[in-house]
Motif scaffolding. Structure first.
Motif, PDB file in Angstrom:
ATOM      1  N   GLY A   1       0.560  -1.483   0.538  1.00 45.29           N
ATOM      2  CA  GLY A   1      -0.197   0.432  -0.324  1.00 45.29           C
ATOM      3  C   GLY A   1       0.565   1.555  -0.153  1.00 45.29           C
ATOM      4  O   GLY A   1       0.620   1.950  -0.777  1.00 45.29           O
TER       5      GLY A   1
ATOM      6  N   ASP B   1       0.512   3.787  -2.957  1.00 43.57           N
ATOM      7  CA  ASP B   1       0.065   5.023  -2.410  1.00 43.57           C
ATOM      8  C   ASP B   1       1.190   6.071  -2.973  1.00 43.57           C
ATOM      9  O   ASP B   1       1.022   7.249  -3.582  1.00 43.57           O
TER      10      ASP B   1
ATOM     11  N   LEU C   1      -2.423  11.873  -7.576  1.00 49.08           N
ATOM     12  CA  LEU C   1      -2.852  12.091  -5.774  1.00 49.08           C
ATOM     13  C   LEU C   1      -2.203  12.854  -5.390  1.00 49.08           C
ATOM     14  O   LEU C   1      -0.742  13.121  -5.478  1.00 49.08           O
TER      15      LEU C   1
ATOM     16  N   TYR D   1      -1.906  14.549  -1.290  1.00 44.91           N
ATOM     17  CA  TYR D   1      -2.386  14.546   0.183  1.00 44.91           C
ATOM     18  C   TYR D   1      -1.696  15.609   0.492  1.00 44.91           C
ATOM     19  O   TYR D   1      -0.636  16.138   0.822  1.00 44.91           O
TER      20      TYR D   1
ATOM     21  N   THR E   1       1.541  13.151   5.575  1.00 40.85           N
ATOM     22  CA  THR E   1       2.328  12.585   5.220  1.00 40.85           C
ATOM     23  C   THR E   1       4.110  12.485   6.039  1.00 40.85           C
ATOM     24  O   THR E   1       3.750  12.982   7.122  1.00 40.85           O
TER      25      THR E   1
ATOM     26  N   ALA F   1       3.491   8.652   0.570  1.00 38.99           N
ATOM     27  CA  ALA F   1       1.800   8.404   1.015  1.00 38.99           C
ATOM     28  C   ALA F   1       1.965   8.746   2.827  1.00 38.99           C
ATOM     29  O   ALA F   1       2.547   8.713   3.471  1.00 38.99           O
TER      30      ALA F   1
ATOM     31  N   HIS G   1       0.356   8.046   6.891  1.00 37.88           N
ATOM     32  CA  HIS G   1       0.906   7.244   7.769  1.00 37.88           C
ATOM     33  C   HIS G   1      -0.824   6.312   7.722  1.00 37.88           C
ATOM     34  O   HIS G   1      -0.979   5.456   8.057  1.00 37.88           O
ATOM     35  N   TRP G   2      -1.749   7.639   7.152  1.00 35.89           N
ATOM     36  CA  TRP G   2      -2.696   6.832   7.757  1.00 35.89           C
ATOM     37  C   TRP G   2      -4.130   5.867   6.964  1.00 35.89           C
ATOM     38  O   TRP G   2      -4.783   4.768   6.743  1.00 35.89           O
ATOM     39  N   ILE G   3      -3.564   6.609   5.324  1.00 44.03           N
ATOM     40  CA  ILE G   3      -3.867   5.653   4.023  1.00 44.03           C
ATOM     41  C   ILE G   3      -2.582   4.123   4.366  1.00 44.03           C
ATOM     42  O   ILE G   3      -3.408   3.076   4.161  1.00 44.03           O
ATOM     43  N   ILE G   4      -1.474   4.487   5.054  1.00 43.47           N
ATOM     44  CA  ILE G   4      -1.090   3.267   4.863  1.00 43.47           C
ATOM     45  C   ILE G   4      -1.625   2.228   6.173  1.00 43.47           C
ATOM     46  O   ILE G   4      -1.705   0.792   5.697  1.00 43.47           O
TER      47      ILE G   4
ATOM     48  N   LEU H   1      -4.785   2.165   6.950  1.00 40.24           N
ATOM     49  CA  LEU H   1      -6.145   1.425   6.239  1.00 40.24           C
ATOM     50  C   LEU H   1      -5.100   0.137   5.592  1.00 40.24           C
ATOM     51  O   LEU H   1      -6.130  -0.603   5.253  1.00 40.24           O
ATOM     52  N   TRP H   2      -4.069   0.329   4.728  1.00 42.43           N
ATOM     53  CA  TRP H   2      -3.892  -0.445   3.785  1.00 42.43           C
ATOM     54  C   TRP H   2      -3.459  -2.074   4.647  1.00 42.43           C
ATOM     55  O   TRP H   2      -4.173  -3.220   4.563  1.00 42.43           O
TER      56      TRP H   2
END
Length: 81
Positions: free
Chosen positions: A25, A29, A38, A40, A44, A50, A52-55, A57-58
């Motif tokens: 992820g 991302d 994308l 953000y 970051t 990417a 930290h919050w999207i990582i 989620l992955w």
């Protein structure tokens, strides 16, 4: 009703799956950010990466396949009707 806690049969395997999901992820991302597809505005670690919050989620998404088999059989039957 008591609280049902599912035990993980192979915790090291589960941890590897979660870390692999986070790494894939983060790579994916970050690639999308680097390509400019994308953006953000916050969260970051460094520019072009990417957040930290999207990582996270992955990593949570990577937990999903191992938990699918813990549903009661009646719930599975409802999904196909």
């Amino acid at each position: 009703m008591g609280l049902h806690v599912a035990m993980i049969r192979a915790p090291h395997r589960e941890l590897r799956l979660i870390l692999l999901g986070g790494a894939i992820g983060a790579f994916w991302d970050s690639f999308l950010v680097a390509m400019g597809w994308l953006h953000y505005p916050s969260g970051t670690f460094m520019a072009g990466m990417a957040p930290h919050w999207i990582i996270a989620l992955w990593m949570l998404f990577a937990c999903t396949p191992s938990k699918q088999n813990t549903y009661p059989t009646s719930m599975v039957g409802l999904s196909f009707s």
